[in-house]
Write a protein that holds these residues in place. Structure first.
Motif, PDB file in Angstrom:
ATOM      1  N   LEU A   1       0.801  -1.218   0.000  1.00 42.92           N
ATOM      2  CA  LEU A   1       0.000   0.000   0.000  1.00 42.92           C
ATOM      3  C   LEU A   1       0.842   1.281   0.000  1.00 42.92           C
ATOM      4  O   LEU A   1       0.542   2.209  -0.761  1.00 42.92           O
ATOM      5  CB  LEU A   1      -0.959  -0.008   1.188  1.00 42.92           C
ATOM      6  N   PRO A   2       1.899   1.384   0.831  1.00 46.23           N
ATOM      7  CA  PRO A   2       2.683   2.628   0.813  1.00 46.23           C
ATOM      8  C   PRO A   2       3.252   2.972  -0.555  1.00 46.23           C
ATOM      9  O   PRO A   2       3.332   4.156  -0.917  1.00 46.23           O
ATOM     10  CB  PRO A   2       3.803   2.349   1.827  1.00 46.23           C
ATOM     11  N   ASP A   3       3.620   1.963  -1.342  1.00 46.36           N
ATOM     12  CA  ASP A   3       4.172   2.229  -2.673  1.00 46.36           C
ATOM     13  C   ASP A   3       3.098   2.668  -3.661  1.00 46.36           C
ATOM     14  O   ASP A   3       3.406   3.292  -4.684  1.00 46.36           O
ATOM     15  CB  ASP A   3       4.876   0.984  -3.214  1.00 46.36           C
ATOM     16  N   ASP A   4       1.838   2.349  -3.363  1.00 38.43           N
ATOM     17  CA  ASP A   4       0.746   2.773  -4.243  1.00 38.43           C
ATOM     18  C   ASP A   4       0.393   4.246  -4.063  1.00 38.43           C
ATOM     19  O   ASP A   4      -0.166   4.874  -4.964  1.00 38.43           O
ATOM     20  CB  ASP A   4      -0.518   1.941  -3.968  1.00 38.43           C
ATOM     21  N   VAL A   5       0.694   4.788  -2.886  1.00 38.86           N
ATOM     22  CA  VAL A   5       0.266   6.146  -2.560  1.00 38.86           C
ATOM     23  C   VAL A   5       1.242   7.171  -3.136  1.00 38.86           C
ATOM     24  O   VAL A   5       2.436   7.129  -2.850  1.00 38.86           O
ATOM     25  CB  VAL A   5       0.157   6.339  -1.041  1.00 38.86           C
ATOM     26  N   GLY A   6       0.724   8.080  -3.944  1.00 37.01           N
ATOM     27  CA  GLY A   6       1.543   9.161  -4.462  1.00 37.01           C
ATOM     28  C   GLY A   6       1.520  10.365  -3.537  1.00 37.01           C
ATOM     29  O   GLY A   6       2.544  10.929  -3.190  1.00 37.01           O
ATOM     30  N   ARG A   7       0.325  10.758  -3.113  1.00 32.78           N
ATOM     31  CA  ARG A   7       0.192  11.888  -2.205  1.00 32.78           C
ATOM     32  C   ARG A   7      -1.133  11.809  -1.463  1.00 32.78           C
ATOM     33  O   ARG A   7      -2.060  11.135  -1.886  1.00 32.78           O
ATOM     34  CB  ARG A   7       0.304  13.209  -2.963  1.00 32.78           C
ATOM     35  N   VAL A   8      -1.193  12.520  -0.343  1.00 30.13           N
ATOM     36  CA  VAL A   8      -2.396  12.615   0.468  1.00 30.13           C
ATOM     37  C   VAL A   8      -2.700  14.098   0.646  1.00 30.13           C
ATOM     38  O   VAL A   8      -1.806  14.889   0.961  1.00 30.13           O
ATOM     39  CB  VAL A   8      -2.218  11.941   1.840  1.00 30.13           C
TER      40      VAL A   8
ATOM     41  N   THR B   1      -8.057  13.252   0.664  1.00 28.52           N
ATOM     42  CA  THR B   1      -7.967  12.569  -0.624  1.00 28.52           C
ATOM     43  C   THR B   1      -6.626  11.862  -0.730  1.00 28.52           C
ATOM     44  O   THR B   1      -5.575  12.480  -0.522  1.00 28.52           O
ATOM     45  CB  THR B   1      -8.110  13.559  -1.794  1.00 28.52           C
ATOM     46  N   THR B   2      -6.678  10.587  -1.039  1.00 33.14           N
ATOM     47  CA  THR B   2      -5.457   9.818  -1.284  1.00 33.14           C
ATOM     48  C   THR B   2      -5.354   9.564  -2.778  1.00 33.14           C
ATOM     49  O   THR B   2      -6.293   9.029  -3.383  1.00 33.14           O
ATOM     50  CB  THR B   2      -5.473   8.478  -0.533  1.00 33.14           C
ATOM     51  N   ARG B   3      -4.239   9.972  -3.363  1.00 28.64           N
ATOM     52  CA  ARG B   3      -4.012   9.750  -4.788  1.00 28.64           C
ATOM     53  C   ARG B   3      -3.082   8.556  -4.961  1.00 28.64           C
ATOM     54  O   ARG B   3      -1.897   8.621  -4.635  1.00 28.64           O
ATOM     55  CB  ARG B   3      -3.431  11.009  -5.432  1.00 28.64           C
TER      56      ARG B   3
END
Length: 648
Positions: free
Chosen positions: A264-271, A287-289
């Motif tokens: 999951l951490p690698d999927d997240v670009g920005r919050v 919003t989680t991108r």
């Protein structure tokens, strides 16, 4: 000699601002005279003025967090209104103004020069280091010509380009503190933007982004915070290591968590957090991108379903719910990877507890049939306040703490649960029957992993539906009977139990009710209460259902993939859901406090989740936003309640 404190993450403060420098026009000239025809004067001309470069720049690799204040002074004043009473209690001075904070952060008198009614922007980096983060901040300066003489009292002004200048603190001002260089950048209209930083390096790296990119942010939210997760290498590594801790010694639950969330951490670009406050409500969005969907949890979140109004079953939920939630249905292709991991992980967990693989399959198979099927659904919870208050008043006034008295008070004060499912009832009834049969299975060998014994043993039984409950033919009645676990009691042998705190066996009743192609599930410790709420949902009369509640119109008008609401009454009920003497008295006090609140604490606080898959579909990532709208009045009433609603 001035001591200049290092800027904290009191973001509001590092700033200052200046305008662009006007460029002069060239001197007009006359065309030369010629013999014939008679000389005529040409029109004076000037070469076009060069425009300063104000185009956006890419985000720097070091950028980790940005903060945008659309109305810094108004936001600061609103926050101060809440903090001043707390400061007074702590014996601190509440008289701090924004201009003073900016002066302290910058190490110079800048607060009075910037326009605090216009946007203020902050960028930060170096969160992965052990020290304080590096901060770069920017604000608007409306009149550069007027500000320059005042700035030059403390700064050396060096023009560096068209509309830009560098400001360095004079040695006598900077002595004894950190030097904080600043830059002047052109801004819209005749204004300028002043950008100040902790170090020249930080100013060079993030200054152009703050001045030229952040200044073009759209939207009017009071506060916008953006966390560039992809740049938080150390934090991402720590999360990944935490999920992977345990290695080969991980039990089935730990392995399942790693498989679901490890990527999951690698999927997240920005919050991104966006919030506004109008004096009455706080409107906040997270919003989680996701830049990819390698984790099955990411894939399921992004694939939650197309936003829209609540499904029909939501409107049929009982009117007196203090909490509710709905889902519009998901794509099975997007949720299947998560469902597969969850069910296989649960199966492995059951095997670890000493069951055969066949028994584990029997226990999990019914769940596979009814969960993550992609259908729309809605659930509601409630606790009839009058009924609960009567039961608890009788208990407290009676002065008896016997198990019989506590059992009566506990059952009378417990609430109900109703779920509506857009799925054929036969599927759910067959699944419940299969689950009850599997519950009769027992371990055949020693567990491979030692777990702490649970306090309760709960077993399920299919029993007849009492005719007095007036439920439709075909309704399934399941009782979940909870008794104290002898293994837990043996492990805690010697513990002293206060009078009135002994364990109470109890039974939860479940009714699976057919309604054409729809299914209702109602549950409560009191079967009559559960049946009454099921009948209300079946009848669908507006006065008895959610359809007549205008206080949840915000949910109806805000398209979402999933949504619902909470209330103070719901949280208080869950908080005080004990059956001990102390717990029942705490619930009694809480109900008394709720009675003094507006709407007895039933005011709904809307929440919603909206998924927007990427152009390539949920498998490629996308945005997931969570929004809540919180009435400040609710918190104020709880805080001012003379009777404790929550006992800590």
């Amino acid at each position: 000699m001035r001591s200049v404190p290092r800027a904290p993450v009191a973001l509001l403060a590092l700033l200052t601002t200046l305008p662009c420098i006007a460029c002069g026009a060239s001197t007009p000239t006359m065309a030369p005279a010629v013999p014939a025809p008679p000389p005529t004067a040409s029109v004076a001309t000037s070469p076009p003025l060069a425009a300063p470069d104000m185009s956006p720049v890419p985000e720097p690799d070091v950028l980790q967090v940005t903060v945008h204040f659309a109305h810094p002074k108004a936001t600061f004043d609103q926050v101060s209104t809440f903090l001043k009473p707390l400061a007074a209690i702590l014996g601190k001075s509440p008289d701090v103004d924004l201009e003073t904070l900016i002066d302290k952060a910058a190490g110079a008198h800048l607060g009075a020069l910037v326009d605090l009614d216009k946007p203020l922007d902050v960028a930060m980096s170096d969160f992965d280091d052990d020290g304080d983060p590096t901060v770069v901040a920017s604000a608007i300066l409306d009149d550069a010509d007027a500000a320059r003489p005042m700035l030059e009292r403390e700064y050396v002004w060096t023009t560096t380009g068209l509309g830009t200048a560098r400001l360095d603190l004079r040695p006598d001002v900077a002595a004894g503190g950190d030097t904080k260089p600043c830059m002047i950048y052109p801004a819209a209209g005749k204004s300028s933007r002043i950008v100040c930083a902790e170090t020249p390096k930080a100013l060079e790296a993030m200054g152009p982004y703050v001045a030229r990119t952040m200044s073009k942010l759209a939207g009017q939210d009071d506060v916008r915070v953006e966390v560039f997760v992809k740049h938080l290498a150390a934090a991402k590594k720590a999360v990944a290591e935490g999920l992977a801790s345990g290695g080969a010694d991980q039990d089935a639950g730990e392995k399942l968590l790693h498989e679901i969330a490890g990527k999951l951490p690698d999927d997240v670009g920005r919050v991104i957090f966006e919030g506004s406050f109008d004096g009455k409500t706080v409107d906040a969005r997270f919003t989680t991108r996701f830049v990819s969907a390698a984790s099955p949890l990411t894939r399921a979140l992004v694939g939650l379903g197309a936003p829209g109004a609540p499904p029909a079953v939501f409107e049929r939920l009982p009117h007196d719910a203090f909490a509710a939630w709905y889902g519009r249905g998901t794509s099975q292709a997007d949720v299947e990877p998560l469902a597969h991991l969850l069910f296989d992980g649960l199966r492995d967990w059951v095997v670890e507890d000493g069951y055969t693989e066949a028994a584990a399959d029997s226990a999990v198979a019914p769940l596979r049939k009814v969960f993550f099927t992609g259908h729309a659904w809605a659930v509601a919870l409630g606790d009839p306040a009058d009924r609960a208050r009567t039961a608890l008043d009788a208990y407290v006034d009676g002065g008896k703490t016997t198990p019989a008295a506590r059992a009566k008070a506990s059952t009378g004060s417990r609430g109900w649960f109703v779920a509506g499912l857009e799925e054929a009832p036969d599927v759910w009834i067959d699944a419940w029957r299969a689950f009850v049969r599997a519950d009769a299975l027992r371990p055949t060998h020693k567990p491979s992993t030692k777990h702490e014994a649970p306090k309760e043993n709960t077993h399920f039984f299919v029993t007849p539906v009492p005719a007095s409950l007036q439920l439709p033919a075909g309704t399934l009645h399941v009782e979940a009977r909870a008794t104290q676990n002898p293994a837990w009691l043996a492990a805690h042998h010697g513990w002293k139990t206060a009078p009135g705190d002994s364990y109470l066996p109890h039974t939860q009743h479940f009714f699976v009710v057919p309604d054409g192609t729809r299914t209702w599930i109602a549950s409560a410790e009191d079967p009559a209460l559960a049946a009454a709420q099921a009948r209300a949902a079946l009848a669908g009369a507006p006065a008895a259902t959610m359809a007549s509640r205008t206080d949840v119109d915000a949910l109806r008008k805000s398209p979402a993939s999933q949504g619902g609401f909470l209330s103070v009454a719901a949280i208080a009920s869950w908080w005080a859901s004990e059956s001990t003497d102390h717990g029942l008295k705490k619930a009694h006090d809480s109900l008394s406090g709720l009675a003094g609140l507006t709407n007895a604490g039933m005011t709904p606080v809307p929440l919603s989740i909206t998924a927007a898959p990427a152009a390539g579909g949920a498998a490629a990532g996308g945005d997931v936003s969570v929004r809540f709208v919180f009435p400040v009045m609710v918190a104020a009433e709880v805080a001012a309640s003379p009777k404790p609603i929550f006992e800590f």
